[in-house]
Design a protein around this motif. Structure first.
Motif, PDB file in Angstrom:
ATOM      1  N   LEU B  55       0.802  -1.226   0.000  1.00 23.35           N
ATOM      2  CA  LEU B  55       0.000   0.000   0.000  1.00 23.35           C
ATOM      3  C   LEU B  55       0.835   1.276   0.000  1.00 23.35           C
ATOM      4  O   LEU B  55       0.324   2.339  -0.359  1.00 23.35           O
ATOM      5  CB  LEU B  55      -0.963   0.001   1.189  1.00 23.35           C
ATOM      6  N   ASP B  56       2.060   1.184   0.442  1.00 24.94           N
ATOM      7  CA  ASP B  56       2.895   2.379   0.521  1.00 24.94           C
ATOM      8  C   ASP B  56       4.345   1.962   0.327  1.00 24.94           C
ATOM      9  O   ASP B  56       4.849   1.147   1.092  1.00 24.94           O
ATOM     10  CB  ASP B  56       2.699   3.077   1.868  1.00 24.94           C
ATOM     11  N   LYS B  57       4.983   2.473  -0.684  1.00 22.96           N
ATOM     12  CA  LYS B  57       6.413   2.209  -0.885  1.00 22.96           C
ATOM     13  C   LYS B  57       7.177   3.507  -1.028  1.00 22.96           C
ATOM     14  O   LYS B  57       8.245   3.558  -1.636  1.00 22.96           O
ATOM     15  CB  LYS B  57       6.645   1.294  -2.074  1.00 22.96           C
ATOM     16  N   SER B  58       6.638   4.543  -0.430  1.00 29.52           N
ATOM     17  CA  SER B  58       7.208   5.874  -0.577  1.00 29.52           C
ATOM     18  C   SER B  58       8.588   6.011   0.042  1.00 29.52           C
ATOM     19  O   SER B  58       9.339   6.914  -0.307  1.00 29.52           O
ATOM     20  CB  SER B  58       6.271   6.914   0.035  1.00 29.52           C
ATOM     21  N   GLY B  59       8.954   5.143   0.988  1.00 30.69           N
ATOM     22  CA  GLY B  59      10.241   5.257   1.654  1.00 30.69           C
ATOM     23  C   GLY B  59      11.377   4.510   0.983  1.00 30.69           C
ATOM     24  O   GLY B  59      12.537   4.660   1.373  1.00 30.69           O
ATOM     25  N   LEU B  60      11.071   3.716  -0.036  1.00 31.37           N
ATOM     26  CA  LEU B  60      12.150   2.980  -0.715  1.00 31.37           C
ATOM     27  C   LEU B  60      13.095   3.986  -1.366  1.00 31.37           C
ATOM     28  O   LEU B  60      12.664   4.826  -2.153  1.00 31.37           O
ATOM     29  CB  LEU B  60      11.562   2.027  -1.749  1.00 31.37           C
ATOM     30  N   PRO B  61      14.389   3.925  -1.052  1.00 30.11           N
ATOM     31  CA  PRO B  61      15.308   4.990  -1.478  1.00 30.11           C
ATOM     32  C   PRO B  61      15.634   5.004  -2.962  1.00 30.11           C
ATOM     33  O   PRO B  61      16.027   6.053  -3.489  1.00 30.11           O
ATOM     34  CB  PRO B  61      16.569   4.733  -0.642  1.00 30.11           C
ATOM     35  N   SER B  62      15.490   3.889  -3.634  1.00 27.23           N
ATOM     36  CA  SER B  62      15.775   3.869  -5.068  1.00 27.23           C
ATOM     37  C   SER B  62      15.093   2.662  -5.687  1.00 27.23           C
ATOM     38  O   SER B  62      14.544   1.803  -4.975  1.00 27.23           O
ATOM     39  CB  SER B  62      17.283   3.804  -5.315  1.00 27.23           C
ATOM     40  N   ASP B  63      15.133   2.600  -7.004  1.00 24.53           N
ATOM     41  CA  ASP B  63      14.508   1.461  -7.679  1.00 24.53           C
ATOM     42  C   ASP B  63      15.346   0.187  -7.538  1.00 24.53           C
ATOM     43  O   ASP B  63      14.981  -0.864  -8.075  1.00 24.53           O
ATOM     44  CB  ASP B  63      14.242   1.777  -9.160  1.00 24.53           C
ATOM     45  N   ARG B  64      16.456   0.270  -6.817  1.00 31.45           N
ATOM     46  CA  ARG B  64      17.210  -0.960  -6.522  1.00 31.45           C
ATOM     47  C   ARG B  64      16.558  -1.750  -5.381  1.00 31.45           C
ATOM     48  O   ARG B  64      16.901  -2.893  -5.158  1.00 31.45           O
ATOM     49  CB  ARG B  64      18.656  -0.617  -6.140  1.00 31.45           C
TER      50      ARG B  64
END
Lengths: 112, 114
Positions: B55-64
């Motif tokens: 539901l929320d992936k806003s904190g993932l720092p990069s597409d890695r």
């Protein structure tokens, strides 16, 4: 920005003394939860105490109590009769829905 | 009962390698969270699942960074082409219901990228 500020990076107190850890936070929300978490060297994050923002009465859990000042956005933790096992990192945090926002922590040493 | 478990507890990876970190939530817990805790800092939110839905992936720092929870239970956080700045403790937490319930944290995985 929604932030949590803990102004005391490190504190030391003698066993059996009372210690207060400070925390201020910034949010535009009206209903939210505030927390104090304890993280010992084992890294396990343990919930110490929780306060619901709409409740005026300060939360208490045995030797742990908070002083919640909503207008000032202040949420301090008081540990009474401190014990050696209280030695740990303490994090102040808040959340409204699903994202917990943590401060940088206060390292607390209880001295024998 | 059993708490949240994470494996491995420690992982050393060479820069550029891919890693996979596993989280086993408390049985029956609907919600699952990942946090990243850099040395000397508080945990920072990465992503949140309700059952199998992210539901929320806003904190993932990069597409890695990629997380999944295909059957609504175990979750895996995958980091591709690791960089030194990925070195941190990765904490998983689970929660039985909505926001008024407590999040229970696992012991974390300490990732060191050399």
């Amino acid at each position: 920005a929604q932030t949590v500020t803990q102004s005391q990076p490190e504190m030391s107190v003698q066993e059996a003394e009372t210690v207060t850890l400070s925390c201020t936070y910034d949010t535009s929300e009206n209903n939210y939860y505030l927390f104090w978490y304890k993280q010992p060297p084992s890294r396990q994050m343990i919930l110490v105490i929780r306060q619901e923002a709409y409740k005026q009465q300060n939360a208490t859990e045995n030797r742990f109590s908070v002083n919640f000042q909503k207008a000032a956005k202040s949420f301090s933790l008081k540990i009474s009769d401190s014990q050696l096992g209280d030695t740990a990192m303490y994090f102040c945090a808040w959340n409204r829905d699903d994202k917990i926002i943590f401060g940088k922590g206060t390292r607390l040493h209880i001295l024998p | 009962g059993a708490g949240v478990s994470q494996s491995p507890r420690y992982k050393v990876a060479k820069r550029g390698q891919d890693v996979a970190l596993r989280c086993d939530p408390i049985s029956g817990h609907v919600s699952l969270f990942w946090y990243q805790q850099a040395l000397g800092q508080g945990p920072e939110f990465l992503t949140y699942f309700q059952n199998e839905a992210q539901l929320d992936k806003s904190g993932l720092p990069s597409d890695r960074f990629f997380a999944e929870r295909p059957e609504g239970s175990v979750s895996t956080l995958k980091i591709q082409r690791t960089q030194q700045e990925d070195s941190a403790v990765y904490l998983c937490a689970s929660r039985i219901g909505g926001a008024n319930y407590e999040q229970y944290f696992g012991p974390g995985t300490r990732l060191t990228v050399t």
